[in-house]
Design a protein around this motif. Structure first.
Motif: not given
Length: 205
Positions: A18-20, A116-119, A195-200
């Motif tokens: 996932l991109g930073d 959300k990623a940090r926690e 697919a959702g992660a790529e779209a976001l």
């Protein structure tokens, strides 16, 4: 940022990067607050209304003569000082929406995803597909430990999965275009399909 990809059955399905620039930012409470406030203001109906003295149902006849009674001067019973009279400067229908720059809205979504990623509340799912059976999906969700979760799929949500999730308390499903700061923050767990992660990422980069 690398995260493991899981399946609905609890198995593993590899990993994803996932991109930073979308998921690795330092969350700012002021940005999140501005975007949530903008969202909730737009959601307000703004239909609050009271009757003025011209709209109340009472006679407009002068209640007694102007002079000689020893009392104050009055016109009709619709005046605001009387019981059942009109309201002075009360609420009227209006829109509560206000402007917020598009850059701030995009930044707010990035900060919500990063929060959300940090926690540690971000989960990546291989795919969100189902047979449409609520009991079957409920068992899988329970085994994964999701109590208040938001599932964000790709451009379109699988119809069977959406139908099965409809009656599960605490589980919401959105397409990637519907992802928003308020819904992400109010759930304990954020579940993104691949697919959702790529779209976001494509939407926010």
């Amino acid at each position: 940022m690398k995260l493991d990809v899981i399946t609905l059955d609890g198995g593993t399905a590899g990993s994803v990067d996932l991109g930073d620039e979308v998921f690795g930012l330092e969350p700012r409470a002021d940005i999140l607050h501005r975007v949530v406030r903008w969202q909730r203001a737009r959601a307000q109906a703004g239909t609050h209304k009271v009757k003025t003295r011209s709209e109340t149902s009472y006679s407009s006849k002068k209640i007694y003569r102007q002079k000689g009674t020893g009392g104050a001067r009055h016109g009709d019973r619709n005046a605001p000082i009387f019981r059942k009279g009109g309201i002075y400067k009360g609420p009227t229908p209006r829109s509560h929406a206000h402007e917020l720059p598009k850059k701030i809205r995009r930044l707010g979504l990035k900060h919500a995803l990063s929060a959300k990623a940090r926690e540690g509340s971000l989960v990546v799912l291989d795919e969100a597909k189902g047979s449409g059976k609520t009991a079957e999906l409920a068992r899988k969700v329970s085994s994964l430990g999701w109590k208040r979760a938001l599932v964000i799929d790709g451009p379109e949500v699988d119809e069977g999965f959406a139908r099965a999730a409809r009656n599960i308390e605490g589980l919401d499903v959105l397409p990637s275009v519907g992802a928003n700061v308020y819904d992400i923050l109010k759930r304990d767990t954020l579940v993104l399909t691949k697919a959702g992660a790529e779209a976001l990422e494509a939407r926010l980069k």
